[in-house]
Design a protein around this motif. Structure first.
Motif, mmCIF file in Angstrom:
data_model
loop_
_atom_site.group_PDB
_atom_site.id
_atom_site.type_symbol
_atom_site.label_atom_id
_atom_site.label_comp_id
_atom_site.label_asym_id
_atom_site.label_seq_id
_atom_site.Cartn_x
_atom_site.Cartn_y
_atom_site.Cartn_z
ATOM 1 N N PRO A 1 47.491 54.005 51.709
ATOM 2 C CA PRO A 1 48.746 53.723 51.012
ATOM 3 C C PRO A 1 48.489 53.256 49.590
ATOM 4 O O PRO A 1 47.428 52.743 49.264
ATOM 5 C CB PRO A 1 49.364 52.600 51.857
ATOM 6 C CG PRO A 1 48.201 51.952 52.529
ATOM 7 C CD PRO A 1 47.211 53.047 52.774
ATOM 8 N N SER A 2 49.467 53.455 48.731
ATOM 9 C CA SER A 2 49.343 53.035 47.343
ATOM 10 C C SER A 2 49.865 51.621 47.180
ATOM 11 O O SER A 2 50.672 51.144 47.975
ATOM 12 C CB SER A 2 50.113 53.991 46.434
ATOM 13 O OG SER A 2 51.485 54.010 46.806
ATOM 14 N N TYR A 3 49.388 50.950 46.114
ATOM 15 C CA TYR A 3 49.851 49.606 45.821
ATOM 16 C C TYR A 3 51.284 49.659 45.334
ATOM 17 O O TYR A 3 51.678 50.564 44.601
ATOM 18 C CB TYR A 3 48.955 48.956 44.771
ATOM 19 C CG TYR A 3 47.568 48.654 45.273
ATOM 20 C CD1 TYR A 3 47.295 47.451 45.914
ATOM 21 C CD2 TYR A 3 46.537 49.573 45.124
ATOM 22 C CE1 TYR A 3 46.016 47.171 46.387
ATOM 23 C CE2 TYR A 3 45.263 49.295 45.592
ATOM 24 C CZ TYR A 3 45.010 48.093 46.217
ATOM 25 O OH TYR A 3 43.757 47.819 46.693
ATOM 26 N N GLY A 4 52.073 48.648 45.718
ATOM 27 C CA GLY A 4 53.478 48.661 45.378
ATOM 28 C C GLY A 4 53.859 47.575 44.392
ATOM 29 O O GLY A 4 53.012 46.860 43.839
ATOM 30 N N GLU A 5 55.148 47.460 44.181
ATOM 31 C CA GLU A 5 55.694 46.453 43.275
ATOM 32 C C GLU A 5 55.330 45.053 43.757
ATOM 33 O O GLU A 5 55.420 44.749 44.942
ATOM 34 C CB GLU A 5 57.212 46.606 43.204
ATOM 35 C CG GLU A 5 57.882 45.689 42.209
ATOM 36 C CD GLU A 5 59.370 45.918 42.131
ATOM 37 O OE1 GLU A 5 60.060 45.149 41.435
ATOM 38 O OE2 GLU A 5 59.852 46.876 42.777
ATOM 39 N N GLY A 6 54.913 44.218 42.824
ATOM 40 C CA GLY A 6 54.529 42.852 43.165
ATOM 41 C C GLY A 6 53.090 42.697 43.605
ATOM 42 O O GLY A 6 52.653 41.580 43.880
ATOM 43 N N SER A 7 52.325 43.782 43.673
ATOM 44 C CA SER A 7 50.936 43.702 44.128
ATOM 45 C C SER A 7 50.067 43.007 43.081
ATOM 46 O O SER A 7 50.310 43.092 41.876
ATOM 47 C CB SER A 7 50.388 45.096 44.425
ATOM 48 O OG SER A 7 50.476 45.927 43.281
ATOM 49 N N ILE A 8 49.060 42.296 43.561
ATOM 50 C CA ILE A 8 48.126 41.603 42.675
ATOM 51 C C ILE A 8 46.724 41.682 43.267
ATOM 52 O O ILE A 8 46.530 41.436 44.464
ATOM 53 C CB ILE A 8 48.539 40.135 42.455
ATOM 54 C CG1 ILE A 8 47.517 39.399 41.573
ATOM 55 C CG2 ILE A 8 48.750 39.401 43.771
ATOM 56 C CD1 ILE A 8 47.967 38.026 41.138
ATOM 57 N N VAL A 9 45.756 42.076 42.441
ATOM 58 C CA VAL A 9 44.348 42.093 42.821
ATOM 59 C C VAL A 9 43.580 41.364 41.732
ATOM 60 O O VAL A 9 43.649 41.733 40.556
ATOM 61 C CB VAL A 9 43.813 43.534 42.979
ATOM 62 C CG1 VAL A 9 42.305 43.516 43.220
ATOM 63 C CG2 VAL A 9 44.518 44.246 44.129
ATOM 64 N N ASP A 10 42.871 40.311 42.113
ATOM 65 C CA ASP A 10 42.101 39.530 41.151
ATOM 66 C C ASP A 10 40.648 39.476 41.618
ATOM 67 O O ASP A 10 40.314 38.797 42.590
ATOM 68 C CB ASP A 10 42.674 38.117 41.021
ATOM 69 C CG ASP A 10 42.118 37.374 39.807
ATOM 70 O OD1 ASP A 10 41.048 37.765 39.310
ATOM 71 O OD2 ASP A 10 42.751 36.393 39.369
ATOM 72 N N LEU A 11 39.790 40.219 40.917
ATOM 73 C CA LEU A 11 38.357 40.240 41.195
ATOM 74 C C LEU A 11 37.569 39.671 40.015
ATOM 75 O O LEU A 11 36.358 39.881 39.907
ATOM 76 C CB LEU A 11 37.894 41.677 41.477
ATOM 77 C CG LEU A 11 38.634 42.438 42.581
ATOM 78 C CD1 LEU A 11 38.109 43.855 42.691
ATOM 79 C CD2 LEU A 11 38.528 41.719 43.912
ATOM 80 N N SER A 12 38.232 38.934 39.160
ATOM 81 C CA SER A 12 37.621 38.453 37.928
ATOM 82 C C SER A 12 36.556 37.394 38.193
ATOM 83 O O SER A 12 36.509 36.781 39.258
ATOM 84 C CB SER A 12 38.698 37.883 37.003
ATOM 85 O OG SER A 12 39.320 36.745 37.591
ATOM 86 N N HIS A 13 35.694 37.208 37.182
ATOM 87 C CA HIS A 13 34.662 36.166 37.216
ATOM 88 C C HIS A 13 33.753 36.326 38.441
ATOM 89 O O HIS A 13 33.557 35.404 39.228
ATOM 90 C CB HIS A 13 35.296 34.776 37.197
ATOM 91 C CG HIS A 13 35.998 34.460 35.908
ATOM 92 N ND1 HIS A 13 35.371 33.923 34.817
ATOM 93 C CD2 HIS A 13 37.294 34.637 35.552
ATOM 94 C CE1 HIS A 13 36.246 33.770 33.826
ATOM 95 N NE2 HIS A 13 37.423 34.201 34.241
ATOM 96 N N ASN A 14 33.223 37.545 38.591
ATOM 97 C CA ASN A 14 32.208 37.822 39.589
ATOM 98 C C ASN A 14 31.058 38.533 38.887
ATOM 99 O O ASN A 14 30.874 38.378 37.683
ATOM 100 C CB ASN A 14 32.789 38.661 40.731
ATOM 101 C CG ASN A 14 33.564 37.819 41.734
ATOM 102 O OD1 ASN A 14 32.982 37.072 42.525
ATOM 103 N ND2 ASN A 14 34.898 37.921 41.709
ATOM 104 N N ALA A 15 30.277 39.309 39.636
ATOM 105 C CA ALA A 15 29.171 40.066 39.045
ATOM 106 C C ALA A 15 29.260 41.531 39.470
ATOM 107 O O ALA A 15 28.260 42.172 39.784
ATOM 108 C CB ALA A 15 27.835 39.460 39.472
#
Length: 414
Positions: free
Chosen positions: A297-311
């Motif tokens: 399925p595709s991401y929808g309205e309001g979706s959030i993915v935070d992968l910041s500050h990693n390696a």
């Protein structure tokens, strides 16, 4: 012949005289317990509010079941629900401590304490209330450990002890209660490992504590909400393969390491928060669809993915295109931004796209195109020449548009 009007009046008089005796009186044991509760707790004075929770608790003239604020009774005159405090936004709540006499309300099914400054331990005697289904004692100053006796409450559905000052570890039997669906112990000082979770939990929140160790090897497939943010957890992210109903996962601000499990992207989690860990590897370029789901399925309205500050390394994966708020900044990503990302930003589907502080070499903008005002795009401190400006970048991104050429050439990202 008897006067029918006189008979009617006599019947009404007898009925009125009988009414007081027909009222259901509160059980004496429950009455004593309520008196003890009132002696142990008090309203906190407030200039903003005149609301007083205990103003209706008049033991000299009132019938508690009909006039005491915060209680409901059964037809047998037993207290079944107890809500302590008004819950009004301008009320500072209650002070004092929770008395052991709460356990004398033996038919209690629901115990709620509104935010206040209640101190002291949670009475271990609550474990005697075998009918309890809901315990909510949030936003106070309760201390001591989570009582192990709560693990005796086989009918418990919801336990929320968040925003207190509880210490010690999570009782190992607590996560095995057969009816437990909601377990919230967030924002305390709880330490130790996360015990094995084998109940049919829907909602698990241990965030903002001092938990250590690794994730349990297997989590209940029923889970829909998991937050373990801001602890000291480490090791790989495991136990997620069977969580097909998960809609929120927050493991941010821990010390998790290793690769990202492909299963996290198979169901397009609407809320995936993994920032500020030690995760490495790359986001899978292609995720195999599940057997019962021909297309992921595709991401929808309001979706959030935070992968910041990693390696995280490698090129950006196209599977994250369409996320409304996407944070991939402060990693080691390289290459060209996929056109699906660019299109999603320029049509306004992606409203936040943070890619700063990576080693990205190209952002393929169509000539003459313009971002919608609703979109925040940050690409600063990458390896793009010429660089794209600092529009909508947060202050933490700094003021430098591009990385030094030596960094891009050394790492062969140019």
């Amino acid at each position: 012949m008897e006067n029918p009007h006189a008979l009617l009046l006599l019947s009404l008089l007898l009925l009125n005289l009988a009414l007081p005796s027909m009222q259901q009186k509160l059980d004496p044991a429950d009455l004593r317990a309520l008196a003890s509760i009132k002696n142990s707790l008090t309203d906190v004075p407030s200039r903003r509010s005149r609301a007083s929770f205990f103003s209706t608790w008049d033991f000299s003239s009132s019938d508690p079941c009909s006039s005491f604020t915060g209680i409901t009774c059964s037809s047998l005159g037993r207290v079944t629900t107890l809500t302590l405090g008004t819950g009004l936004t301008d009320s500072p709540g209650l002070a004092g401590s929770l008395p052991p006499s709460l356990s004398d309300l033996s038919e209690l099914t629901q115990l709620i304490l509104y935010p206040g400054i209640v101190t002291g331990p949670i009475p271990t005697q609550l474990g005697r209330l075998v009918n309890l289904r809901v315990i909510s004692l949030t936003n106070n100053r309760l201390t001591g450990q989570v009582p192990a006796t709560l693990s005796l409450l086989n009918n418990l559905h919801t336990l929320d002890l968040s925003f207190n000052r509880l210490t010690g570890s999570v009782p190992s039997a607590l996560t095995r209660l057969p009816m437990l669906k909601v377990l919230i112990l967030s924002s305390n000082d709880i330490s130790g490992d996360i015990p094995a979770v084998v109940s049919q939990l829907l909602h698990l929140d241990f965030s903002n504590n001092k938990l250590t160790g690794q994730l349990p090897q297997q989590l209940p497939s029923t889970l829909r909400y998991i937050s373990l943010a801001s602890n000291e957890l480490l090791g790989p992210i495991s136990g997620m393969d069977t969580l097909s109903d998960l809609v929120h996962l927050d493991l941010s601000m821990n010390r998790f390491s290793g690769a990202l499990p492909a299963s996290l992207f198979r169901t397009s989690l609407p809320s995936l928060m993994l920032q500020r860990n030690n995760l490495s590897g790359w986001v899978p370029l292609v995720v195999p669809a599940a057997e019962d789901q021909p297309q992921p399925p595709s991401y929808g309205e309001g979706s959030i993915v935070d992968l910041s500050h990693n390696a995280l390394t490698g090129e950006l994966s196209p599977i994250l295109a369409g996320v409304e708020s996407l944070y991939l900044n402060n990693n080691r990503l390289i290459g060209t931004v996929p056109r699906a990302y660019v299109k999603s930003a320029y049509v306004g589907t992606t409203r936040t796209l943070y890619l700063q502080h990576n080693y990205i070499s190209k952002f393929p903008v169509e000539p003459g195109s313009a971002l919608p005002d609703t979109v925040s795009l940050c690409l600063s401190y990458n390896c793009m020449v010429p660089p794209i400006g600092l529009a909508a970048c947060p202050s933490s991104a700094g003021t430098e548009l591009s990385r030094p050429a030596s960094q891009c050439s050394v790492f062969n990202y140019g």
